[in-house]
Enzyme design. Sequence first.
Site, PDB file in Angstrom:
ATOM      1  N   HIS A 175     -18.238  31.653 -20.178  1.00  0.00           N
ATOM      2  CA  HIS A 175     -17.210  30.789 -20.759  1.00  0.00           C
ATOM      3  C   HIS A 175     -17.610  30.387 -22.175  1.00  0.00           C
ATOM      4  O   HIS A 175     -18.778  30.253 -22.487  1.00  0.00           O
ATOM      5  CB  HIS A 175     -16.931  29.554 -19.902  1.00  0.00           C
ATOM      6  CG  HIS A 175     -18.122  28.730 -19.533  1.00  0.00           C
ATOM      7  ND1 HIS A 175     -19.079  29.129 -18.622  1.00  0.00           N
ATOM      8  CD2 HIS A 175     -18.517  27.511 -19.969  1.00  0.00           C
ATOM      9  CE1 HIS A 175     -19.993  28.183 -18.497  1.00  0.00           C
ATOM     10  NE2 HIS A 175     -19.688  27.187 -19.313  1.00  0.00           N
ATOM     11  N   HIS A 229     -17.121  27.556 -25.032  1.00  0.00           N
ATOM     12  CA  HIS A 229     -16.709  26.189 -25.356  1.00  0.00           C
ATOM     13  C   HIS A 229     -16.156  26.183 -26.780  1.00  0.00           C
ATOM     14  O   HIS A 229     -16.791  26.739 -27.687  1.00  0.00           O
ATOM     15  CB  HIS A 229     -17.913  25.231 -25.335  1.00  0.00           C
ATOM     16  CG  HIS A 229     -18.516  25.010 -23.989  1.00  0.00           C
ATOM     17  ND1 HIS A 229     -18.202  23.911 -23.209  1.00  0.00           N
ATOM     18  CD2 HIS A 229     -19.423  25.733 -23.292  1.00  0.00           C
ATOM     19  CE1 HIS A 229     -18.893  23.977 -22.090  1.00  0.00           C
ATOM     20  NE2 HIS A 229     -19.646  25.063 -22.115  1.00  0.00           N
TER      21      HIS A 229
END
Length: 128
Positions: A123, A125
């Site tokens: 992922h 950010h």
Amino acid sequence: STADEVSAAAAAASTDPAINPNAPTFFDKIVSKEIPAKIIYEDERCLAFRDINPQGPVHFLVIPKDKAGLNRLSNAQEHHKEILGHLMYTAQKVAKEEGLGADGFRVVVNDGANGAQSVYHLHIHVIG
């Protein structure tokens, strides 16, 4: 050797996504809509949603819908280049939609224990 085979079998059977790159994660449940999230962007390959513990006025995550072994960036392989590029493109696109384009923003990928990765589903950010 037999010891290597036993280790490989144990990793493949593990439900810990830090050990088994294909083990399901919390993020897989967001993708399948089993767990609610504040989704701000979605296409056929990725999803962007607000971080539940924001580190800035705007903080969202961009994840691949199919992690395909990408439990962490350091496990990326040649065939992941297209999805990695798509995630980065989506990160800047959504950042602009969130009003972050003019003054810039931070893009962070935590990798592994030393990188403070808490969910083993790649992922990005985006913080601004």
